[in-house]
Design a protein around this motif. Structure first.
Motif, mmCIF file in Angstrom:
data_model
loop_
_atom_site.group_PDB
_atom_site.id
_atom_site.type_symbol
_atom_site.label_atom_id
_atom_site.label_comp_id
_atom_site.label_asym_id
_atom_site.label_seq_id
_atom_site.Cartn_x
_atom_site.Cartn_y
_atom_site.Cartn_z
ATOM 1 N N GLU A 72 -58.695 -6.598 6.442
ATOM 2 C CA GLU A 72 -58.935 -5.175 6.236
ATOM 3 C C GLU A 72 -59.891 -4.648 7.302
ATOM 4 O OE1 GLU A 72 -60.170 -2.048 2.667
ATOM 5 O OE2 GLU A 72 -60.043 -4.194 2.272
ATOM 6 N N GLY A 73 -60.932 -5.441 7.617
ATOM 7 C CA GLY A 73 -61.837 -5.053 8.690
ATOM 8 C C GLY A 73 -61.113 -4.942 10.014
ATOM 9 N N ALA A 74 -60.233 -5.902 10.306
ATOM 10 C CA ALA A 74 -59.464 -5.868 11.547
ATOM 11 C C ALA A 74 -58.612 -4.605 11.625
ATOM 12 C CB ALA A 74 -58.586 -7.111 11.660
ATOM 13 N N TRP A 75 -58.004 -4.229 10.478
ATOM 14 C CA TRP A 75 -57.150 -3.042 10.464
ATOM 15 C C TRP A 75 -57.959 -1.775 10.750
ATOM 16 C CZ3 TRP A 75 -52.084 -2.491 10.612
ATOM 17 C CH2 TRP A 75 -51.573 -1.188 10.454
ATOM 18 N N HIS A 76 -59.069 -1.615 10.067
ATOM 19 C CA HIS A 76 -59.872 -0.410 10.257
ATOM 20 C C HIS A 76 -60.510 -0.383 11.651
ATOM 21 C CE1 HIS A 76 -59.364 1.255 6.310
ATOM 22 N NE2 HIS A 76 -59.727 0.124 5.741
ATOM 23 N N PHE A 77 -60.837 -1.550 12.190
ATOM 24 C CA PHE A 77 -61.389 -1.595 13.539
ATOM 25 C C PHE A 77 -60.348 -1.126 14.550
ATOM 26 C CE2 PHE A 77 -62.483 -3.981 17.493
ATOM 27 C CZ PHE A 77 -63.688 -3.359 17.749
ATOM 28 N N ALA A 78 -59.093 -1.554 14.374
ATOM 29 C CA ALA A 78 -58.030 -1.115 15.276
ATOM 30 C C ALA A 78 -57.854 0.394 15.220
ATOM 31 C CB ALA A 78 -56.719 -1.819 14.932
ATOM 32 N N ASP A 79 -57.979 0.963 14.024
ATOM 33 C CA ASP A 79 -57.880 2.415 13.891
ATOM 34 C C ASP A 79 -59.036 3.100 14.626
ATOM 35 O OD1 ASP A 79 -56.533 4.744 12.580
ATOM 36 O OD2 ASP A 79 -58.514 4.966 11.665
ATOM 37 N N SER A 80 -60.251 2.541 14.510
ATOM 38 C CA SER A 80 -61.400 3.082 15.250
ATOM 39 C C SER A 80 -61.190 2.945 16.753
ATOM 40 C CB SER A 80 -62.684 2.353 14.828
ATOM 41 O OG SER A 80 -62.998 2.596 13.477
ATOM 42 N N LEU A 81 -60.605 1.824 17.180
ATOM 43 C CA LEU A 81 -60.302 1.632 18.600
ATOM 44 C C LEU A 81 -59.383 2.733 19.110
ATOM 45 C CD1 LEU A 81 -59.617 -2.210 18.972
ATOM 46 C CD2 LEU A 81 -61.551 -0.949 19.904
ATOM 47 N N GLY A 82 -58.380 3.065 18.301
ATOM 48 C CA GLY A 82 -57.437 4.083 18.728
ATOM 49 C C GLY A 82 -58.105 5.430 18.927
ATOM 50 N N VAL B 128 -48.927 -5.989 15.720
ATOM 51 C CA VAL B 128 -48.390 -4.697 15.273
ATOM 52 C C VAL B 128 -48.615 -3.630 16.342
ATOM 53 C CG1 VAL B 128 -48.749 -2.791 13.643
ATOM 54 C CG2 VAL B 128 -48.516 -5.144 12.793
ATOM 55 N N TYR B 129 -49.828 -3.564 16.874
ATOM 56 C CA TYR B 129 -50.151 -2.527 17.854
ATOM 57 C C TYR B 129 -49.644 -2.868 19.253
ATOM 58 C CZ TYR B 129 -53.107 0.226 14.738
ATOM 59 O OH TYR B 129 -53.556 1.035 13.734
ATOM 60 N N GLY B 130 -49.700 -4.132 19.633
ATOM 61 C CA GLY B 130 -49.274 -4.511 20.971
ATOM 62 C C GLY B 130 -50.011 -3.729 22.041
ATOM 63 N N LEU C 37 -52.735 -0.844 21.293
ATOM 64 C CA LEU C 37 -54.072 -1.066 20.746
ATOM 65 C C LEU C 37 -55.106 -0.372 21.630
ATOM 66 C CD1 LEU C 37 -55.680 -2.619 18.538
ATOM 67 C CD2 LEU C 37 -56.005 -4.442 20.236
ATOM 68 N N GLY C 38 -55.971 0.406 21.003
ATOM 69 C CA GLY C 38 -56.960 1.163 21.756
ATOM 70 C C GLY C 38 -56.481 2.562 22.111
ATOM 71 N N GLN C 39 -55.326 2.978 21.592
ATOM 72 C CA GLN C 39 -54.825 4.338 21.764
ATOM 73 C C GLN C 39 -54.249 4.857 20.438
ATOM 74 O OE1 GLN C 39 -54.182 6.161 25.472
ATOM 75 N NE2 GLN C 39 -56.184 5.433 24.859
ATOM 76 N N ALA C 40 -53.300 4.098 19.894
ATOM 77 C CA ALA C 40 -52.696 4.480 18.620
ATOM 78 C C ALA C 40 -53.628 4.139 17.464
ATOM 79 C CB ALA C 40 -51.356 3.774 18.453
ATOM 80 N N GLY C 41 -53.313 4.697 16.283
ATOM 81 C CA GLY C 41 -54.095 4.416 15.085
ATOM 82 C C GLY C 41 -53.192 4.306 13.873
ATOM 83 N N THR C 42 -53.794 4.240 12.709
ATOM 84 C CA THR C 42 -53.038 4.092 11.470
ATOM 85 C C THR C 42 -51.936 5.142 11.315
ATOM 86 O OG1 THR C 42 -54.888 3.009 10.348
ATOM 87 C CG2 THR C 42 -53.237 4.050 8.958
ATOM 88 N N PRO C 43 -52.162 6.429 11.649
ATOM 89 C CA PRO C 43 -51.078 7.409 11.492
ATOM 90 C C PRO C 43 -49.823 7.063 12.288
ATOM 91 C CG PRO C 43 -53.171 8.532 11.775
ATOM 92 C CD PRO C 43 -53.424 7.083 12.053
ATOM 93 N N HIS C 44 -49.986 6.420 13.446
ATOM 94 C CA HIS C 44 -48.822 6.067 14.259
ATOM 95 C C HIS C 44 -48.081 4.875 13.666
ATOM 96 C CE1 HIS C 44 -51.718 8.127 16.956
ATOM 97 N NE2 HIS C 44 -50.630 8.815 17.250
ATOM 98 N N VAL C 45 -48.820 3.931 13.073
ATOM 99 C CA VAL C 45 -48.148 2.828 12.388
ATOM 100 C C VAL C 45 -47.422 3.361 11.156
ATOM 101 C CG1 VAL C 45 -48.394 0.512 11.443
ATOM 102 C CG2 VAL C 45 -50.004 1.301 13.187
#
Length: 393
Positions: free
Chosen positions: A269-279, A352-354, A357-365
């Motif tokens: 869950e932390g990894a998921w939210h971190f990826a969203d913050s990265l985006g 998932v992000y490929g 990662l670092g641009q897209a976020g949860t809304p794009h997934v």
């Protein structure tokens, strides 16, 4: 130490890092602080630097303090800030006193190695988020793995580490060139090698840098430093429950990374939210970078990267690129379904992000799942879809 102009302004690359620090610590405190002793959370900024830039933009200590203020109604956050440089420490203390809010904090002069025992004592029974952002090698490998990543699994500990690719490349190349020229290392070169040995957990990195031929071999040294970063991450996580979500940060889109930000977490869950913050932070970085170039009259990247000469906004940038990010993620999801069968997106964040990662976020997934819904997957993309098994109809 950084160059003398480092704190003059928040350059585009720093926008990315600070975009994460203005978001993810709030998520960490909210998700992990519940049900621990007194809802306690500790934020450690181990290489805090100054409290703010000369132009008034907040540095990492002020951003973490604002996160602590944001959650103070339901979390008891202690901010622990360490800075070794006396001038930076004076600025840090003054800025936090004036603008750091009411959340509890401790500000210590000196090194994080020196004060880590106190941090760990105060963090007993509390969740701990450690931000390690040095201008070169960070904590010794053994200290990081044993003292921080070796904490009990509950309450949680997460470490956001700045791995300086440029510093490791420079230092590793210097040691290799010195050895190839003279055979033995001078005391200064041996000191450099010893520092990298402590940071990386041994002298294994020297075999990688043996491929560097001369002092001007910058690109090869940087590529090797990225290889070293990959192995370093695997050594740190080996035998632990940790994974690392890594984001290379570049000074310009066509250049090799200057550093890698890596979140060490045991939580999908932390990894998921971190990826969203990265985006979100990555979009801010892209907009800041293009704005800098246009204001300098530099049209680099026009067309292929941004497409026009107008100053971008976060909304316009996301609107322009969002459909392509969704398309890439959709293809990633289909490939993972073919390879894995049913899977939970949060268990495979980098895959998932490929490249998004670092641009897209949860809304794009979410949008990608909705495009697949009904025909390719049984899921609808609603709610916390990323916690559910994605499966064929």
């Amino acid at each position: 130490m950084a160059g003398s102009d480092f704190f003059a302004s928040k350059k585009a690359a720093a926008v990315f890092k600070h975009g994460i620090l203005s978001r993810y610590p709030v998520v960490f405190a909210s998700k992990t602080g519940k049900s621990v002793d007194g809802n306690r959370v500790v934020f450690l900024d181990g290489y805090a630097g100054r409290g703010e830039y000369d132009d008034g933009e907040p540095g990492s200590p002020l951003l973490l303090s604002r996160c602590a203020e944001f959650v103070k109604g339901y979390r008891n956050v202690l901010g622990f800030f360490v800075e070794q440089n006396p001038d930076n420490f004076a600025n840090l203390k003054r800025v936090l006193d004036e603008k750091g809010g009411d959340a509890e904090r401790i500000v210590r002069p000196g090194s994080v190695d020196e004060h880590l025992p106190e941090v760990l004592t105060r963090a007993q029974g509390a969740s701990l988020f450690a931000f390690l952002d040095p201008f070169g090698p960070a904590l010794d490998y053994d200290v990081l793995k044993a003292a921080l990543l070796g904490r009990p699994s509950w309450p949680p500990t997460e470490v956001l580490l700045h791995f300086s690719v440029s510093a490791v490349a420079r230092m590793g190349r210097a040691v290799q060139v010195a050895r190839s020229k003279r055979g033995d290392l001078s005391p200064a070169d041996q000191k450099t090698a010893d520092r990298l040995n402590r940071f990386l957990g041994g002298d294994w990195w020297q075999d990688h840098f043996a491929r560097v031929r001369d002092e001007g071999d910058d690109q090869r040294a940087t590529e090797i430093a990225l290889e070293v970063c990959e192995r370093y991450e695997k050594l740190l996580t080996s035998g632990t429950g940790y994974q690392a979500i890594k984001m290379p940060v570049r000074p310009r889109p066509d250049l090799l990374p200057k550093y890698v930000l890596a979140l060490f977490t045991t939580s999908n869950e932390g990894a998921w939210h971190f990826a969203d913050s990265l985006g979100k932070a990555g979009v801010e970085w892209s907009v800041a970078w293009k704005t800098e170039q246009l204001r300098k009259g530099d049209k680099y990247g026009q067309g292929s990267l941004f497409g026009d000469d107008e100053l971008p906004t976060i909304g316009s940038y996301s609107k322009t690129h969002g459909p392509e990010w969704t398309k890439i993620i959709k293809a990633n999801l289909e490939r993972l379904l073919d390879e894995l069968g049913p899977f939970c997106p949060a268990d495979h964040v980098p895959e998932v992000y490929g490249t998004t990662l670092g641009q897209a976020g949860t809304p794009h997934v979410r949008a990608a799942v909705k495009l697949l819904s009904g025909t390719s997957v049984a899921n609808t993309g609603k709610g916390d879809f990323w916690k559910e098994q994605l499966r064929r109809p």
